[in-house]
Motif scaffolding. Sequence first.
Motif, PDB file in Angstrom:
ATOM      1  N   LEU A 164      15.611 -37.035  36.646  1.00  0.00           N
ATOM      2  CA  LEU A 164      14.774 -35.882  36.966  1.00  0.00           C
ATOM      3  C   LEU A 164      15.459 -34.906  37.909  1.00  0.00           C
ATOM      4  N   GLN A 165      16.346 -35.397  38.776  1.00  0.00           N
ATOM      5  CA  GLN A 165      16.988 -34.474  39.718  1.00  0.00           C
ATOM      6  C   GLN A 165      17.942 -33.510  39.017  1.00  0.00           C
ATOM      7  N   SER A 166      18.348 -33.854  37.802  1.00  0.00           N
ATOM      8  CA  SER A 166      19.305 -33.014  37.078  1.00  0.00           C
ATOM      9  C   SER A 166      18.628 -31.900  36.293  1.00  0.00           C
ATOM     10  N   LEU A 167      17.304 -31.927  36.241  1.00  0.00           N
ATOM     11  CA  LEU A 167      16.570 -30.959  35.431  1.00  0.00           C
ATOM     12  C   LEU A 167      16.149 -29.749  36.254  1.00  0.00           C
ATOM     13  N   SER A 168      15.995 -28.625  35.575  1.00  0.00           N
ATOM     14  CA  SER A 168      15.525 -27.417  36.252  1.00  0.00           C
ATOM     15  C   SER A 168      14.005 -27.359  36.329  1.00  0.00           C
ATOM     16  N   VAL A 169      13.339 -28.229  35.571  1.00  0.00           N
ATOM     17  CA  VAL A 169      11.879 -28.296  35.596  1.00  0.00           C
ATOM     18  C   VAL A 169      11.454 -29.545  36.355  1.00  0.00           C
ATOM     19  N   SER A 170      10.218 -29.537  36.834  1.00  0.00           N
ATOM     20  CA  SER A 170       9.677 -30.682  37.555  1.00  0.00           C
ATOM     21  C   SER A 170       8.628 -31.384  36.701  1.00  0.00           C
ATOM     22  N   MET A 171       8.637 -32.702  36.747  1.00  0.00           N
ATOM     23  CA  MET A 171       7.608 -33.477  36.069  1.00  0.00           C
ATOM     24  C   MET A 171       6.414 -33.625  37.005  1.00  0.00           C
ATOM     25  N   ALA A 172       5.227 -33.453  36.483  1.00  0.00           N
ATOM     26  CA  ALA A 172       4.021 -33.617  37.287  1.00  0.00           C
ATOM     27  C   ALA A 172       3.942 -35.028  37.845  1.00  0.00           C
ATOM     28  N   THR A 173       3.409 -35.144  39.051  1.00  0.00           N
ATOM     29  CA  THR A 173       3.343 -36.451  39.710  1.00  0.00           C
ATOM     30  C   THR A 173       2.574 -37.456  38.869  1.00  0.00           C
ATOM     31  N   ALA A 174       1.461 -37.040  38.284  1.00  0.00           N
ATOM     32  CA  ALA A 174       0.675 -37.954  37.449  1.00  0.00           C
ATOM     33  C   ALA A 174       1.489 -38.463  36.270  1.00  0.00           C
ATOM     34  N   ASN A 175       2.317 -37.601  35.696  1.00  0.00           N
ATOM     35  CA  ASN A 175       3.160 -38.018  34.574  1.00  0.00           C
ATOM     36  C   ASN A 175       4.262 -38.971  35.030  1.00  0.00           C
ATOM     37  N   LYS A 176       4.806 -38.740  36.229  1.00  0.00           N
ATOM     38  CA  LYS A 176       5.797 -39.679  36.772  1.00  0.00           C
ATOM     39  C   LYS A 176       5.194 -41.078  36.900  1.00  0.00           C
ATOM     40  N   THR A 209      24.528 -56.366  36.985  1.00  0.00           N
ATOM     41  CA  THR A 209      23.493 -55.352  37.177  1.00  0.00           C
ATOM     42  C   THR A 209      24.023 -54.005  36.702  1.00  0.00           C
ATOM     43  N   PHE A 210      23.227 -53.324  35.881  1.00  0.00           N
ATOM     44  CA  PHE A 210      23.664 -52.079  35.255  1.00  0.00           C
ATOM     45  C   PHE A 210      22.571 -51.025  35.393  1.00  0.00           C
ATOM     46  N   ASP A 211      22.967 -49.833  35.809  1.00  0.00           N
ATOM     47  CA  ASP A 211      22.041 -48.705  35.853  1.00  0.00           C
ATOM     48  C   ASP A 211      21.949 -48.063  34.476  1.00  0.00           C
ATOM     49  N   GLY A 212      20.752 -47.650  34.125  1.00  0.00           N
ATOM     50  CA  GLY A 212      20.541 -46.899  32.896  1.00  0.00           C
ATOM     51  C   GLY A 212      19.468 -45.863  33.123  1.00  0.00           C
ATOM     52  N   SER A 213      19.426 -44.855  32.264  1.00  0.00           N
ATOM     53  CA  SER A 213      18.416 -43.804  32.363  1.00  0.00           C
ATOM     54  C   SER A 213      17.771 -43.617  30.998  1.00  0.00           C
ATOM     55  N   LEU A 214      16.469 -43.742  30.953  1.00  0.00           N
ATOM     56  CA  LEU A 214      15.767 -43.604  29.686  1.00  0.00           C
ATOM     57  C   LEU A 214      16.069 -42.236  29.070  1.00  0.00           C
ATOM     58  N   GLY A 215      16.411 -42.241  27.796  1.00  0.00           N
ATOM     59  CA  GLY A 215      16.732 -40.997  27.114  1.00  0.00           C
ATOM     60  C   GLY A 215      18.054 -40.386  27.534  1.00  0.00           C
ATOM     61  N   GLY A 216      18.818 -41.083  28.385  1.00  0.00           N
ATOM     62  CA  GLY A 216      20.128 -40.580  28.812  1.00  0.00           C
ATOM     63  C   GLY A 216      20.064 -39.407  29.760  1.00  0.00           C
ATOM     64  N   LEU A 217      18.922 -39.208  30.422  1.00  0.00           N
ATOM     65  CA  LEU A 217      18.823 -38.112  31.379  1.00  0.00           C
ATOM     66  C   LEU A 217      19.747 -38.367  32.571  1.00  0.00           C
ATOM     67  N   GLY A 218      20.249 -37.284  33.144  1.00  0.00           N
ATOM     68  CA  GLY A 218      21.021 -37.432  34.378  1.00  0.00           C
ATOM     69  C   GLY A 218      22.240 -36.556  34.414  1.00  0.00           C
ATOM     70  N   GLY A 219      22.909 -36.626  35.538  1.00  0.00           N
ATOM     71  CA  GLY A 219      24.077 -35.807  35.801  1.00  0.00           C
ATOM     72  C   GLY A 219      24.217 -35.630  37.294  1.00  0.00           C
ATOM     73  N   LEU A 251       7.907 -34.186  29.212  1.00  0.00           N
ATOM     74  CA  LEU A 251       8.944 -33.152  29.264  1.00  0.00           C
ATOM     75  C   LEU A 251       9.260 -32.705  27.839  1.00  0.00           C
ATOM     76  N   PRO A 252       8.329 -32.029  27.183  1.00  0.00           N
ATOM     77  CA  PRO A 252       8.481 -31.744  25.752  1.00  0.00           C
ATOM     78  C   PRO A 252       9.658 -30.854  25.401  1.00  0.00           C
ATOM     79  N   ASP A 253      10.153 -30.072  26.335  1.00  0.00           N
ATOM     80  CA  ASP A 253      11.262 -29.166  26.046  1.00  0.00           C
ATOM     81  C   ASP A 253      12.613 -29.707  26.498  1.00  0.00           C
ATOM     82  N   THR A 254      12.640 -30.950  26.969  1.00  0.00           N
ATOM     83  CA  THR A 254      13.879 -31.552  27.469  1.00  0.00           C
ATOM     84  C   THR A 254      14.476 -32.460  26.400  1.00  0.00           C
ATOM     85  N   PRO A 255      15.722 -32.233  25.991  1.00  0.00           N
ATOM     86  CA  PRO A 255      16.324 -33.098  24.982  1.00  0.00           C
ATOM     87  C   PRO A 255      16.568 -34.502  25.519  1.00  0.00           C
ATOM     88  N   LEU A 256      16.270 -35.502  24.685  1.00  0.00           N
ATOM     89  CA  LEU A 256      16.539 -36.901  25.007  1.00  0.00           C
ATOM     90  C   LEU A 256      17.626 -37.408  24.073  1.00  0.00           C
TER      91      LEU A 256
END
Length: 308
Positions: free
Chosen positions: A16-28, A229-239, A284-289
Amino acid sequence: MKPDVVISEVGPRDGLQSLSVSMATANKKQWIAALAAAGLREIEVGSFVRRDLLPQLADTAEVVVFAKSLPELEVAALVPNLRGARAAIEAGVDKLTVPVSASEAHSLANVRKSRAEMVEEVRAIVALRDELAPDMEVEVGISTAFGCTLQGNVSSAEVLRLAEQLVRAGAQSCGLSDTAGYANPRQVSDLFRSLRSAIGPRAGAAHMHNTRGLGLANCLAALEAGVRTFDGSLGGLGGCPYAPGASGNVVTEDLVYMFEAMGLRTGVDIDKLLEARQVLSASLPDTPLYGMLPEAGLPLGFEERSHV
């Protein structure tokens, strides 16, 4: 049963920190609940940084309180400094994750401190933890461990020397992060083996990016070098905003599938993990996964084969 490998989900923070949009707290909260329902037992739910720097994560304290209500979940948060650590401790996290860059240039850009200053910051964070929450874990992620878009090459000797300094400062584990996506499997294997030789059981997680398509291969190399132990991000989000050109993390869905297909238990239910992906997509309907497994699906007979 105890899993053979632990998948630490970092999407709610690193993604989420890599995105220009914010996810609503309820959705988080809905997303994190879905991740936990899929069997993920460690989730990095946010970061305690200044609101003006990362407004996407300004609600981290509230998200931590919610995540702590979920059963059997280790709640982690990234803290770049002592101030952030104090806020995270007050919020009640289970684990503090401190980013320390092996690249001096990246360290100055990312946290406005030199590597030496960050070692002292870790020492101060550990002292605060000892005072306020002695059972809380302090983990360091050594970023740009395999190369840096600002500095270029980062020598293995520098990385190992930094890891030894961080352990002496009190870090309970030190993982390695391929922040810029420069790593290759041989490099990953060699550096993690050297890290285990240098700091023993305090050698920590592998945090790989898929910038150049080697994320899963690098995780496999880390596995063969003893990482569990391995870090992963759902949908490959990040940067990383301070590593130009760095793109998304290893896709959690693909990572879990790889290990399960190899017969290694992750404790994660893949069908429920894909349901969590649907929650993310709807939020995040406009964010590519990204990810290959969600496109191809599970192969015929996979469930039976993965539990042999």
